[in-house]
Design a protein around this motif. Structure first.
Motif, PDB file in Angstrom:
ATOM      1  N   ARG A  48       0.847  -1.233  -0.030  1.00 37.69           N
ATOM      2  CA  ARG A  48       0.036  -0.075   0.002  1.00 37.69           C
ATOM      3  C   ARG A  48       0.835   1.351  -0.034  1.00 37.69           C
ATOM      4  O   ARG A  48       0.567   2.162  -0.862  1.00 37.69           O
ATOM      5  CB  ARG A  48      -1.069   0.005   1.223  1.00 37.69           C
ATOM      6  N   LYS A 153      -6.537   1.235  -7.187  1.00 38.10           N
ATOM      7  CA  LYS A 153      -7.593   1.198  -6.074  1.00 38.10           C
ATOM      8  C   LYS A 153      -7.060   1.708  -4.792  1.00 38.10           C
ATOM      9  O   LYS A 153      -5.994   1.317  -4.480  1.00 38.10           O
ATOM     10  CB  LYS A 153      -8.111  -0.354  -6.082  1.00 38.10           C
ATOM     11  N   PRO A 154      -7.835   2.409  -4.172  1.00 41.27           N
ATOM     12  CA  PRO A 154      -9.282   2.716  -4.135  1.00 41.27           C
ATOM     13  C   PRO A 154      -9.641   3.927  -4.959  1.00 41.27           C
ATOM     14  O   PRO A 154     -10.759   4.458  -4.706  1.00 41.27           O
ATOM     15  CB  PRO A 154      -9.595   2.800  -2.661  1.00 41.27           C
ATOM     16  N   HIS A 179     -11.790  -7.929   0.986  1.00 44.53           N
ATOM     17  CA  HIS A 179     -11.181  -6.542   1.713  1.00 44.53           C
ATOM     18  C   HIS A 179     -12.364  -5.769   1.661  1.00 44.53           C
ATOM     19  O   HIS A 179     -12.942  -5.016   0.767  1.00 44.53           O
ATOM     20  CB  HIS A 179     -10.127  -6.371   1.004  1.00 44.53           C
ATOM     21  N   HIS A 180     -12.734  -5.358   2.925  1.00 45.93           N
ATOM     22  CA  HIS A 180     -13.880  -4.350   3.216  1.00 45.93           C
ATOM     23  C   HIS A 180     -13.568  -2.945   2.643  1.00 45.93           C
ATOM     24  O   HIS A 180     -14.346  -2.334   2.405  1.00 45.93           O
ATOM     25  CB  HIS A 180     -14.352  -4.402   4.795  1.00 45.93           C
ATOM     26  N   ASP A 181     -12.368  -2.453   2.628  1.00 49.00           N
ATOM     27  CA  ASP A 181     -11.741  -1.059   2.566  1.00 49.00           C
ATOM     28  C   ASP A 181     -12.131  -1.059   0.553  1.00 49.00           C
ATOM     29  O   ASP A 181     -12.636  -0.288   0.324  1.00 49.00           O
ATOM     30  CB  ASP A 181     -10.513  -0.758   2.662  1.00 49.00           C
ATOM     31  N   ASP A 182     -11.631  -2.024  -0.090  1.00 48.14           N
ATOM     32  CA  ASP A 182     -11.896  -2.257  -1.253  1.00 48.14           C
ATOM     33  C   ASP A 182     -13.614  -2.352  -1.694  1.00 48.14           C
ATOM     34  O   ASP A 182     -13.963  -1.348  -2.828  1.00 48.14           O
ATOM     35  CB  ASP A 182     -11.238  -3.470  -1.845  1.00 48.14           C
ATOM     36  N   ALA A 184     -15.731  -0.988   0.175  1.00 45.35           N
ATOM     37  CA  ALA A 184     -16.579   0.424   0.468  1.00 45.35           C
ATOM     38  C   ALA A 184     -16.241   1.264  -0.698  1.00 45.35           C
ATOM     39  O   ALA A 184     -17.039   2.183  -0.898  1.00 45.35           O
ATOM     40  CB  ALA A 184     -15.756   0.692   1.692  1.00 45.35           C
ATOM     41  N   ALA A 185     -15.125   1.065  -1.125  1.00 49.16           N
ATOM     42  CA  ALA A 185     -14.812   2.001  -2.395  1.00 49.16           C
ATOM     43  C   ALA A 185     -15.464   2.044  -3.496  1.00 49.16           C
ATOM     44  O   ALA A 185     -16.042   2.783  -4.315  1.00 49.16           O
ATOM     45  CB  ALA A 185     -13.055   2.053  -2.354  1.00 49.16           C
ATOM     46  N   THR A 193     -21.548  -5.112  -4.222  1.00 55.15           N
ATOM     47  CA  THR A 193     -20.412  -5.878  -3.452  1.00 55.15           C
ATOM     48  C   THR A 193     -20.542  -7.132  -2.953  1.00 55.15           C
ATOM     49  O   THR A 193     -21.753  -7.359  -2.490  1.00 55.15           O
ATOM     50  CB  THR A 193     -19.825  -4.869  -2.468  1.00 55.15           C
ATOM     51  N   TYR A 195     -18.696  -9.964  -0.508  1.00 54.76           N
ATOM     52  CA  TYR A 195     -17.303 -10.206   0.439  1.00 54.76           C
ATOM     53  C   TYR A 195     -17.163 -11.644   0.549  1.00 54.76           C
ATOM     54  O   TYR A 195     -18.047 -12.490   0.527  1.00 54.76           O
ATOM     55  CB  TYR A 195     -17.528  -9.820   1.694  1.00 54.76           C
ATOM     56  N   GLU A 213     -20.214  -7.517   6.807  1.00 54.20           N
ATOM     57  CA  GLU A 213     -20.344  -6.068   6.858  1.00 54.20           C
ATOM     58  C   GLU A 213     -21.867  -5.891   6.228  1.00 54.20           C
ATOM     59  O   GLU A 213     -21.924  -6.231   4.819  1.00 54.20           O
ATOM     60  CB  GLU A 213     -19.283  -5.301   5.961  1.00 54.20           C
TER      61      GLU A 213
END
Length: 234
Positions: A48, A153-154, A179-182, A184-185, A193, A195, A213
């Motif tokens: 990252r 990404k993101p 990945h929840h951050d991916d 969410a974006a 989405t 998961y 989530e």
């Protein structure tokens, strides 16, 4: 109630392929004296920050292969591998092209492909993703990469660009990721989405919380389970 998507876009590292286990297996075979678990986690930890340097403008557009190599060169002295020559380093860096799929990935993708258009949507570069798919038998209809959009990404350009490739409203596309951050974006861009639980993404020493989530459209234990949820034929 969401309309069923037409396009399933898959995150790759950790979602479709087991980056940690693959690096540990390869490094253990090549350099058994090294703590392969710690090495894999340290290499991934640089992922990252290296992309953020590109996205901030501090560094011009750089493919993930080159970012991985710079991270590897910085990492080797910490693990007593500073002596590796360029050919050995090139080979080791190529492990990202040779990542093994999770046991359910090929079967699940094949089932989903019977009903949907399936494509990668990864920060990995095109050559990396193509080589990986060829070796692992990943049955993509299309290989899409951050490299196509010159953004990682993101950044919304990646998610919206992928929908635009297929001339789809973002709501008719779904990002599938572990990945929840991916996710969410992607949701912020209007995509659906899903998961996928990958509790061992970071290895058995660091089991991951895979709690649902509620904002996600779907939650599945595996890619084959996602195919079950969609009612895809076996």
């Amino acid at each position: 109630m969401h309309d069923q998507p037409q396009l399933l876009l898959f995150d790759i590292f950790g979602t479709v392929v087991d980056w940690h286990g693959s690096i540990v297996r390869e490094l253990t075979a090549l350099h058994p004296e090294v703590d392969a678990d710690a090495f894999a986690l340290a290499w991934r930890a640089a992922y990252r920050p290296s992309m953020e340097r590109v996205m901030s403008g501090a560094q011009p557009w750089t493919r993930l292969d080159e970012l991985h190599r710079a991270s590897l060169d910085a990492l080797l002295p910490r693990f007593g591998l500073a002596h590796l020559d360029d050919a050995q380093r090139r080979h080791l860096n190529g492990v990202w092209h040779r990542l093994d799929p999770w046991p359910d990935s090929v079967a699940g993708l094949t089932r989903l492909k019977s009903r949907f258009t399936i494509a990668s949507l990864s920060n990995g570069n095109l050559g990396l993703l193509t080589n990986m798919a060829k070796r692992a038998g990943l049955p993509w209809d299309c290989v899409l990469s951050a490299e196509v959009f010159k953004a990682y990404k993101p950044d919304p350009a990646v998610y919206l660009g992928a929908a635009r490739v297929f001339d789809l409203d973002p709501a008719r596309a779904m990002l599938v990721a572990a990945h929840h951050d991916d996710l969410a974006a992607a949701r912020a861009c209007g995509l659906q989405t899903a998961y996928i639980e990958r509790p061992l993404e970071f290895g058995a020493r660091q089991p991951k919380d895979v709690s649902p989530e509620p904002a996600n459209t779907m939650h599945a234990r595996s890619i084959t389970h996602l195919a079950d949820l969609f009612g895809c034929p076996v």
